[in-house]
Design a protein around this motif. Structure first.
Motif, mmCIF file in Angstrom:
data_model
loop_
_atom_site.group_PDB
_atom_site.id
_atom_site.type_symbol
_atom_site.label_atom_id
_atom_site.label_comp_id
_atom_site.label_asym_id
_atom_site.label_seq_id
_atom_site.Cartn_x
_atom_site.Cartn_y
_atom_site.Cartn_z
ATOM 1 N N ASP A 127 56.154 54.460 15.527
ATOM 2 C CA ASP A 127 56.796 53.424 14.722
ATOM 3 C C ASP A 127 57.731 54.145 13.762
ATOM 4 O OD1 ASP A 127 55.649 50.974 15.574
ATOM 5 O OD2 ASP A 127 53.801 51.484 14.515
ATOM 6 N N VAL A 128 58.977 53.687 13.689
ATOM 7 C CA VAL A 128 59.959 54.261 12.761
ATOM 8 C C VAL A 128 60.576 53.082 12.006
ATOM 9 C CG1 VAL A 128 61.864 55.883 12.511
ATOM 10 C CG2 VAL A 128 60.410 56.019 14.544
ATOM 11 N N PRO A 129 59.844 52.525 11.027
ATOM 12 C CA PRO A 129 60.255 51.261 10.398
ATOM 13 C C PRO A 129 61.491 51.331 9.513
ATOM 14 C CG PRO A 129 58.336 52.174 9.299
ATOM 15 C CD PRO A 129 58.591 53.031 10.508
ATOM 16 N N ASP A 130 61.887 52.501 9.050
ATOM 17 C CA ASP A 130 62.996 52.603 8.103
ATOM 18 C C ASP A 130 64.379 52.622 8.751
ATOM 19 O OD1 ASP A 130 61.105 52.596 6.128
ATOM 20 O OD2 ASP A 130 61.250 54.735 5.687
ATOM 21 N N MET A 131 64.464 52.431 10.064
ATOM 22 C CA MET A 131 65.779 52.383 10.710
ATOM 23 C C MET A 131 66.440 51.042 10.363
ATOM 24 S SD MET A 131 65.343 54.196 14.440
ATOM 25 C CE MET A 131 64.133 53.064 15.112
ATOM 26 N N THR A 132 67.638 51.103 9.781
ATOM 27 C CA THR A 132 68.299 49.886 9.332
ATOM 28 C C THR A 132 69.710 49.698 9.879
ATOM 29 O OG1 THR A 132 69.097 51.028 7.357
ATOM 30 C CG2 THR A 132 66.999 49.847 7.166
ATOM 31 N N CYS A 133 70.263 50.724 10.530
ATOM 32 C CA CYS A 133 71.640 50.595 11.017
ATOM 33 C C CYS A 133 71.781 51.275 12.380
ATOM 34 C CB CYS A 133 72.624 51.217 10.026
ATOM 35 S SG CYS A 133 72.534 53.014 9.937
ATOM 36 N N PHE A 140 66.026 50.616 18.678
ATOM 37 C CA PHE A 140 66.338 50.118 17.342
ATOM 38 C C PHE A 140 65.690 48.760 17.087
ATOM 39 C CE2 PHE A 140 69.194 47.709 14.480
ATOM 40 C CZ PHE A 140 69.026 48.463 13.335
ATOM 41 N N ASP A 141 65.719 47.871 18.077
ATOM 42 C CA ASP A 141 65.183 46.516 17.895
ATOM 43 C C ASP A 141 63.701 46.517 17.541
ATOM 44 O OD1 ASP A 141 67.664 45.347 18.374
ATOM 45 O OD2 ASP A 141 67.299 45.222 20.532
ATOM 46 N N SER A 142 62.921 47.381 18.189
ATOM 47 C CA SER A 142 61.482 47.426 17.907
ATOM 48 C C SER A 142 61.137 48.477 16.853
ATOM 49 C CB SER A 142 60.689 47.701 19.190
ATOM 50 O OG SER A 142 60.938 49.017 19.655
ATOM 51 N N ARG A 143 62.153 49.203 16.367
ATOM 52 C CA ARG A 143 61.954 50.260 15.364
ATOM 53 C C ARG A 143 60.906 51.266 15.843
ATOM 54 N NH1 ARG A 143 65.506 47.112 13.867
ATOM 55 N NH2 ARG A 143 66.041 46.571 11.746
ATOM 56 N N SER A 144 61.122 51.751 17.078
ATOM 57 C CA SER A 144 60.167 52.691 17.662
ATOM 58 C C SER A 144 60.888 53.789 18.433
ATOM 59 C CB SER A 144 59.191 51.960 18.587
ATOM 60 O OG SER A 144 59.881 51.426 19.696
ATOM 61 N N ALA A 145 60.140 54.848 18.717
ATOM 62 C CA ALA A 145 60.662 55.960 19.514
ATOM 63 C C ALA A 145 59.570 56.410 20.473
ATOM 64 C CB ALA A 145 61.076 57.115 18.616
ATOM 65 N N MET A 146 59.926 56.535 21.745
ATOM 66 C CA MET A 146 59.001 57.013 22.763
ATOM 67 C C MET A 146 59.391 58.463 23.069
ATOM 68 S SD MET A 146 58.249 57.727 26.174
ATOM 69 C CE MET A 146 59.699 57.168 27.005
ATOM 70 N N VAL A 147 58.429 59.369 22.893
ATOM 71 C CA VAL A 147 58.701 60.797 23.037
ATOM 72 C C VAL A 147 57.787 61.391 24.102
ATOM 73 C CG1 VAL A 147 58.783 63.016 21.830
ATOM 74 C CG2 VAL A 147 59.304 60.906 20.587
ATOM 75 N N SER A 202 61.055 63.878 12.090
ATOM 76 C CA SER A 202 61.720 62.610 11.814
ATOM 77 C C SER A 202 61.714 62.326 10.309
ATOM 78 C CB SER A 202 61.027 61.476 12.580
ATOM 79 O OG SER A 202 61.712 60.259 12.402
ATOM 80 N N ALA A 203 60.593 62.580 9.664
ATOM 81 C CA ALA A 203 60.491 62.363 8.221
ATOM 82 C C ALA A 203 61.462 63.269 7.458
ATOM 83 C CB ALA A 203 59.063 62.607 7.754
ATOM 84 N N GLN A 204 61.606 64.501 7.913
ATOM 85 C CA GLN A 204 62.536 65.425 7.265
ATOM 86 C C GLN A 204 63.992 64.938 7.389
ATOM 87 O OE1 GLN A 204 61.991 68.237 5.388
ATOM 88 N NE2 GLN A 204 59.838 67.665 5.472
ATOM 89 N N ALA A 205 64.257 64.173 8.426
ATOM 90 C CA ALA A 205 65.601 63.609 8.614
ATOM 91 C C ALA A 205 65.776 62.303 7.834
ATOM 92 C CB ALA A 205 65.864 63.369 10.095
ATOM 93 N N GLY A 206 64.712 61.868 7.152
ATOM 94 C CA GLY A 206 64.800 60.662 6.331
ATOM 95 C C GLY A 206 64.169 59.430 6.943
ATOM 96 N N TYR A 207 63.501 59.590 8.077
ATOM 97 C CA TYR A 207 62.905 58.455 8.775
ATOM 98 C C TYR A 207 61.449 58.741 9.102
ATOM 99 C CZ TYR A 207 67.756 57.218 9.104
ATOM 100 O OH TYR A 207 69.057 56.915 8.780
ATOM 101 N N PRO A 208 60.527 58.425 8.168
ATOM 102 C CA PRO A 208 59.104 58.644 8.438
ATOM 103 C C PRO A 208 58.674 57.919 9.710
ATOM 104 C CG PRO A 208 59.448 58.088 6.132
ATOM 105 C CD PRO A 208 60.758 57.867 6.848
ATOM 106 N N ALA A 209 57.884 58.614 10.517
ATOM 107 C CA ALA A 209 57.415 58.058 11.795
ATOM 108 C C ALA A 209 55.905 58.182 11.851
ATOM 109 C CB ALA A 209 58.051 58.808 12.949
ATOM 110 N N ASN A 210 55.274 57.173 12.420
ATOM 111 C CA ASN A 210 53.821 57.164 12.601
ATOM 112 C C ASN A 210 53.505 56.855 14.050
ATOM 113 O OD1 ASN A 210 53.167 57.357 9.704
ATOM 114 N ND2 ASN A 210 54.122 55.341 9.624
ATOM 115 N N VAL A 211 52.455 57.513 14.555
ATOM 116 C CA VAL A 211 52.046 57.241 15.932
ATOM 117 C C VAL A 211 51.629 55.778 16.009
ATOM 118 C CG1 VAL A 211 50.386 57.786 17.747
ATOM 119 C CG2 VAL A 211 51.339 59.620 16.344
#
Length: 105
Positions: free
Chosen positions: A41-47, A71-78, A94-103
């Motif tokens: 989950d990467v909820p802070d994506m806004t643009c 972007f629509d689901s605010r998620s990343a599959m790795v 991801s967090a270091q780039a400004g976008y905290p991510a959680n499994v």
């Protein structure tokens, strides 16, 4: 031929016969059965640029094979090689780039 001459010279220096066989070890590439897939989950994506940044950050982690950001689901599959990295390291990138991510779970 040049490689053989170098190996023969090296073998002679080590006291091995010139006809000695040499096996070069190479790390085997990760196969599909050794790879792990995790969705974050990467909820802070806004643009529209946010997914590009997240993908670049996660892709930069050694062992990551592919990153698909939605972007629509605010998620990343790795997909990654667990022998080289783990989900926490990818989330931290991801967090270091400004976008905290959680499994996602």
């Amino acid at each position: 031929m040049k490689r053989f001459a170098i190996l023969a010279l090296g073998a002679a220096m080590l006291g091995l016969p010139a006809t000695a066989s040499f096996v070069f070890a190479q790390s085997a590439p990760a196969t599909a059965s050794t790879l792990t897939e995790v969705t974050f989950d990467v909820p802070d994506m806004t643009c529209g640029l946010c997914p590009v940044t997240v993908k670049a950050a996660m892709s930069g982690v050694e062992g990551v094979q592919s990153v698909e950001v939605d972007f629509d689901s605010r998620s990343a599959m790795v997909i990654f090689d667990p022998a080289l990295t783990n989900a926490a390291t990818i989330a931290e990138a991801s967090a270091q780039a400004g976008y905290p991510a959680n499994v996602k779970g």
